[in-house]
Scaffold this active site. Sequence first.
Site, PDB file in Angstrom:
ATOM      1  N   TRP A 187       0.870  -1.177   0.000  1.00  0.00           N
ATOM      2  CA  TRP A 187       0.000   0.000   0.000  1.00  0.00           C
ATOM      3  C   TRP A 187       0.911   1.233   0.000  1.00  0.00           C
ATOM      4  O   TRP A 187       1.861   1.295   0.782  1.00  0.00           O
ATOM      5  CB  TRP A 187      -0.913   0.057   1.239  1.00  0.00           C
ATOM      6  CG  TRP A 187      -1.605   1.392   1.303  1.00  0.00           C
ATOM      7  CD1 TRP A 187      -2.655   1.799   0.538  1.00  0.00           C
ATOM      8  CD2 TRP A 187      -1.238   2.521   2.115  1.00  0.00           C
ATOM      9  NE1 TRP A 187      -2.973   3.118   0.833  1.00  0.00           N
ATOM     10  CE2 TRP A 187      -2.117   3.575   1.792  1.00  0.00           C
ATOM     11  CE3 TRP A 187      -0.251   2.742   3.089  1.00  0.00           C
ATOM     12  CZ2 TRP A 187      -2.051   4.837   2.408  1.00  0.00           C
ATOM     13  CZ3 TRP A 187      -0.176   3.991   3.692  1.00  0.00           C
ATOM     14  CH2 TRP A 187      -1.074   5.025   3.359  1.00  0.00           C
ATOM     15  N   GLU A 228      -3.045  -2.890  -2.474  1.00  0.00           N
ATOM     16  CA  GLU A 228      -4.178  -2.302  -1.738  1.00  0.00           C
ATOM     17  C   GLU A 228      -4.521  -0.901  -2.227  1.00  0.00           C
ATOM     18  O   GLU A 228      -3.698   0.004  -2.192  1.00  0.00           O
ATOM     19  CB  GLU A 228      -3.828  -2.250  -0.244  1.00  0.00           C
ATOM     20  CG  GLU A 228      -4.937  -1.661   0.637  1.00  0.00           C
ATOM     21  CD  GLU A 228      -4.539  -1.595   2.115  1.00  0.00           C
ATOM     22  OE1 GLU A 228      -3.388  -1.936   2.461  1.00  0.00           O
ATOM     23  OE2 GLU A 228      -5.390  -1.176   2.922  1.00  0.00           O
ATOM     24  N   LYS A 230      -6.999   2.702  -2.336  1.00  0.00           N
ATOM     25  CA  LYS A 230      -7.612   3.605  -1.361  1.00  0.00           C
ATOM     26  C   LYS A 230      -8.329   4.724  -2.103  1.00  0.00           C
ATOM     27  O   LYS A 230      -7.888   5.152  -3.164  1.00  0.00           O
ATOM     28  CB  LYS A 230      -6.528   4.171  -0.452  1.00  0.00           C
ATOM     29  CG  LYS A 230      -7.035   4.929   0.766  1.00  0.00           C
ATOM     30  CD  LYS A 230      -5.895   5.162   1.751  1.00  0.00           C
ATOM     31  CE  LYS A 230      -6.385   5.921   2.981  1.00  0.00           C
ATOM     32  NZ  LYS A 230      -5.365   5.952   4.037  1.00  0.00           N
ATOM     33  N   ASP A 261      -9.586  -3.212   1.835  1.00  0.00           N
ATOM     34  CA  ASP A 261      -9.674  -2.578   3.157  1.00  0.00           C
ATOM     35  C   ASP A 261     -11.012  -1.859   3.167  1.00  0.00           C
ATOM     36  O   ASP A 261     -11.238  -0.949   2.366  1.00  0.00           O
ATOM     37  CB  ASP A 261      -8.490  -1.605   3.317  1.00  0.00           C
ATOM     38  CG  ASP A 261      -8.490  -0.904   4.672  1.00  0.00           C
ATOM     39  OD1 ASP A 261      -9.574  -0.466   5.114  1.00  0.00           O
ATOM     40  OD2 ASP A 261      -7.405  -0.757   5.271  1.00  0.00           O
ATOM     41  N   HIS A 264     -11.545   1.901   2.831  1.00  0.00           N
ATOM     42  CA  HIS A 264     -10.963   2.600   1.684  1.00  0.00           C
ATOM     43  C   HIS A 264     -11.918   2.856   0.530  1.00  0.00           C
ATOM     44  O   HIS A 264     -11.491   3.022  -0.602  1.00  0.00           O
ATOM     45  CB  HIS A 264      -9.760   1.813   1.161  1.00  0.00           C
ATOM     46  CG  HIS A 264      -8.588   1.877   2.076  1.00  0.00           C
ATOM     47  ND1 HIS A 264      -7.354   1.414   1.749  1.00  0.00           N
ATOM     48  CD2 HIS A 264      -8.463   2.391   3.328  1.00  0.00           C
ATOM     49  CE1 HIS A 264      -6.518   1.608   2.751  1.00  0.00           C
ATOM     50  NE2 HIS A 264      -7.175   2.186   3.722  1.00  0.00           N
ATOM     51  N   HIS A 288      -8.407  -6.364   4.689  1.00  0.00           N
ATOM     52  CA  HIS A 288      -8.028  -5.545   5.834  1.00  0.00           C
ATOM     53  C   HIS A 288      -9.332  -5.165   6.505  1.00  0.00           C
ATOM     54  O   HIS A 288     -10.017  -4.243   6.085  1.00  0.00           O
ATOM     55  CB  HIS A 288      -7.284  -4.269   5.399  1.00  0.00           C
ATOM     56  CG  HIS A 288      -5.811  -4.452   5.331  1.00  0.00           C
ATOM     57  ND1 HIS A 288      -4.939  -3.416   5.101  1.00  0.00           N
ATOM     58  CD2 HIS A 288      -5.056  -5.549   5.510  1.00  0.00           C
ATOM     59  CE1 HIS A 288      -3.697  -3.887   5.112  1.00  0.00           C
ATOM     60  NE2 HIS A 288      -3.742  -5.172   5.346  1.00  0.00           N
ATOM     61  N   ASP A 296     -12.008   7.061   6.879  1.00  0.00           N
ATOM     62  CA  ASP A 296     -11.134   5.905   7.103  1.00  0.00           C
ATOM     63  C   ASP A 296     -10.422   6.050   8.452  1.00  0.00           C
ATOM     64  O   ASP A 296      -9.222   6.205   8.528  1.00  0.00           O
ATOM     65  CB  ASP A 296     -10.109   5.856   5.950  1.00  0.00           C
ATOM     66  CG  ASP A 296      -9.168   4.672   6.053  1.00  0.00           C
ATOM     67  OD1 ASP A 296      -9.588   3.628   6.567  1.00  0.00           O
ATOM     68  OD2 ASP A 296      -8.011   4.802   5.622  1.00  0.00           O
ATOM     69  N   ASP A 298     -10.144   3.995  10.976  1.00  0.00           N
ATOM     70  CA  ASP A 298      -9.512   2.808  11.545  1.00  0.00           C
ATOM     71  C   ASP A 298      -9.842   2.592  13.014  1.00  0.00           C
ATOM     72  O   ASP A 298      -8.957   2.421  13.846  1.00  0.00           O
ATOM     73  CB  ASP A 298      -7.994   2.844  11.300  1.00  0.00           C
ATOM     74  CG  ASP A 298      -7.653   2.572   9.839  1.00  0.00           C
ATOM     75  OD1 ASP A 298      -7.886   1.439   9.394  1.00  0.00           O
ATOM     76  OD2 ASP A 298      -7.179   3.492   9.148  1.00  0.00           O
ATOM     77  N   ASP A 328      -6.817  -4.332  10.172  1.00  0.00           N
ATOM     78  CA  ASP A 328      -6.064  -3.085  10.010  1.00  0.00           C
ATOM     79  C   ASP A 328      -6.787  -1.939  10.699  1.00  0.00           C
ATOM     80  O   ASP A 328      -7.723  -1.375  10.140  1.00  0.00           O
ATOM     81  CB  ASP A 328      -5.876  -2.769   8.511  1.00  0.00           C
ATOM     82  CG  ASP A 328      -5.082  -1.487   8.304  1.00  0.00           C
ATOM     83  OD1 ASP A 328      -4.492  -0.987   9.279  1.00  0.00           O
ATOM     84  OD2 ASP A 328      -5.047  -0.986   7.162  1.00  0.00           O
TER      85      ASP A 328
HETATM   86  C1  RNT Z   1      -3.642   2.767   4.868  1.00  0.00           C
HETATM   87  C2  RNT Z   1      -3.770   1.318   4.583  1.00  0.00           C
HETATM   88  C3  RNT Z   1      -2.638   0.485   5.053  1.00  0.00           C
HETATM   89  C4  RNT Z   1      -2.159   0.897   6.424  1.00  0.00           C
HETATM   90  C5  RNT Z   1      -1.104   0.005   6.996  1.00  0.00           C
HETATM   91  C6  RNT Z   1      -0.468   0.610   8.205  1.00  0.00           C
HETATM   92  O1  RNT Z   1      -4.774   3.474   4.655  1.00  0.00           O
HETATM   93  O2  RNT Z   1      -4.958   0.840   5.113  1.00  0.00           O
HETATM   94  O3  RNT Z   1      -2.990  -0.843   5.003  1.00  0.00           O
HETATM   95  O4  RNT Z   1      -3.195   1.002   7.324  1.00  0.00           O
HETATM   96  O5  RNT Z   1      -0.204  -0.331   6.036  1.00  0.00           O
HETATM   97 ZN    ZN Z   2      -5.306  -1.292   5.050  1.00  0.00          ZN
END
Ligand code: RNT
Ligand code: ZN
Length: 421
Positions: A187, A228, A230, A261, A264, A288, A296, A298, A328
């Site tokens: 990523w 990955e 986003k 993810d 994202h 993720h 986003d 997290d 994640d």
């Molecule tokens: C970032 C991505 C990625 C990170 C990690 C730390 O938006 O989700 O996966 O969260 O690599």
């Molecule tokens: Zn991620």
Amino acid sequence: MKNEKILRAYEDAREEYAKLGVDTDAALEKLDKINISLHCWQTDDVAGFENPDAALGGGLQTTGNYPGKARTIDQLKSDIEKVMSLLPGKQRLSLHAIYGDFKGKKVDRDQIDVEHFQGWIDWALKLGIGLDFNPTCFSHPLAEDGYTISSKNEETRKFWVEHNKRCRKIGAEMGKQLGTPCVNNIWVPDGSKDIPVDRYTYRELLMKSLDEIFSIEYPKEYLKDSIECKLFGLGSEAMVVGSSEFYIGYGIKNNKLITLDNGHFHPTEQVADKISSLLLYVDELMLHMTRGVRWDSDHVVIYNDEIQYIAQEIVRCNALDRVNVGLDYFDASLNRIGAYVVGTRAAQLAFLNALLEPLAILKKYEENNNYFERLAMMEIMKTKPLGAVYNYYCLKNNVAVAEDYIAEIQAYEKEVLSKRQ
Ligand code: RNT
Ligand code: ZN
């Protein structure tokens, strides 16, 4: 909770599901094979061990200042071992490149090698777990202008290409030594805060760099390459070079794993709906699992609709062996061990729920246009005794059942975390 009570509740649950043709024991066997990859970066708010006080970059943001974060490799290992002792089933650990054992020396990202991760491999071997890996293309002076492997500055681009190549080498070695393929997930934060006029060149550069990074082939039993996408990040609101379209195109053309993810995408987009399409074109996916709150952000994964749909979709596609499940998120405002246990248990619950679906009945309703019946059955399933089955799974695995894990984490906080500076 008393053991007999848990067993009795399970017996009742087993009967109740069996009436719908669902075998709870078989479901637990399948659940046991899902080795969720724990992201190492919740232990220390994505700081890593190059310089634990360095600022987090790449548009990532942790908020909170809860005491007790891991500041050394030993602390991180101890925390993850504690987490795993509170989880039924088996997990993997996903490392980022900044978590190497650099022994106090400055080892730049284009210099890292297997030796910096041999300690992790030995530890994983001892625990009998697999490792996954991630290049760290952020929190670095050469990432500050917002571009890494898609940089128009050739020197910068080359630096990050080299970093990524080394990460694949390290990942392949992890997979080789541990006997389970390492997913190396790429990523990159590359993107633009304001409206760019030349998106094409950046994406062309990203493609070129990926081709260079993937030019060395490693056996599939050692390494799986994942990419990955986003939608946006802090500071890359107008364009992310590695968009969904970009990586889906690249992944299909080159048969790479696509990482989904769920933080994202546009907030109303269902990641679950992407799974069946992608599985028709690529061999495997990586997840993720996270929880975006308005953006986003997290947050810690909880057992919400989004997570349930994702797990259901994978099970309904009969694709458990084609999806690598990882977490994640990074919340610095609460006990970090607790964050892992809550999130991983929520993900496990989602998969268990999916495995306990009376799929044959639901499919039949669907094929006969019995849409009321299909909807009713899905609603009825929501109040079936899923918790009783999960409690039994915990008991069988000798880990704290239900709320019992709270006290264990509080004790670890008192004895270990609170003593850290
Ligand atoms: C970032 C991505 C990625 C990170 C990690 C730390 O938006 O989700 O996966 O969260 O690599
Ligand atoms: Zn991620």
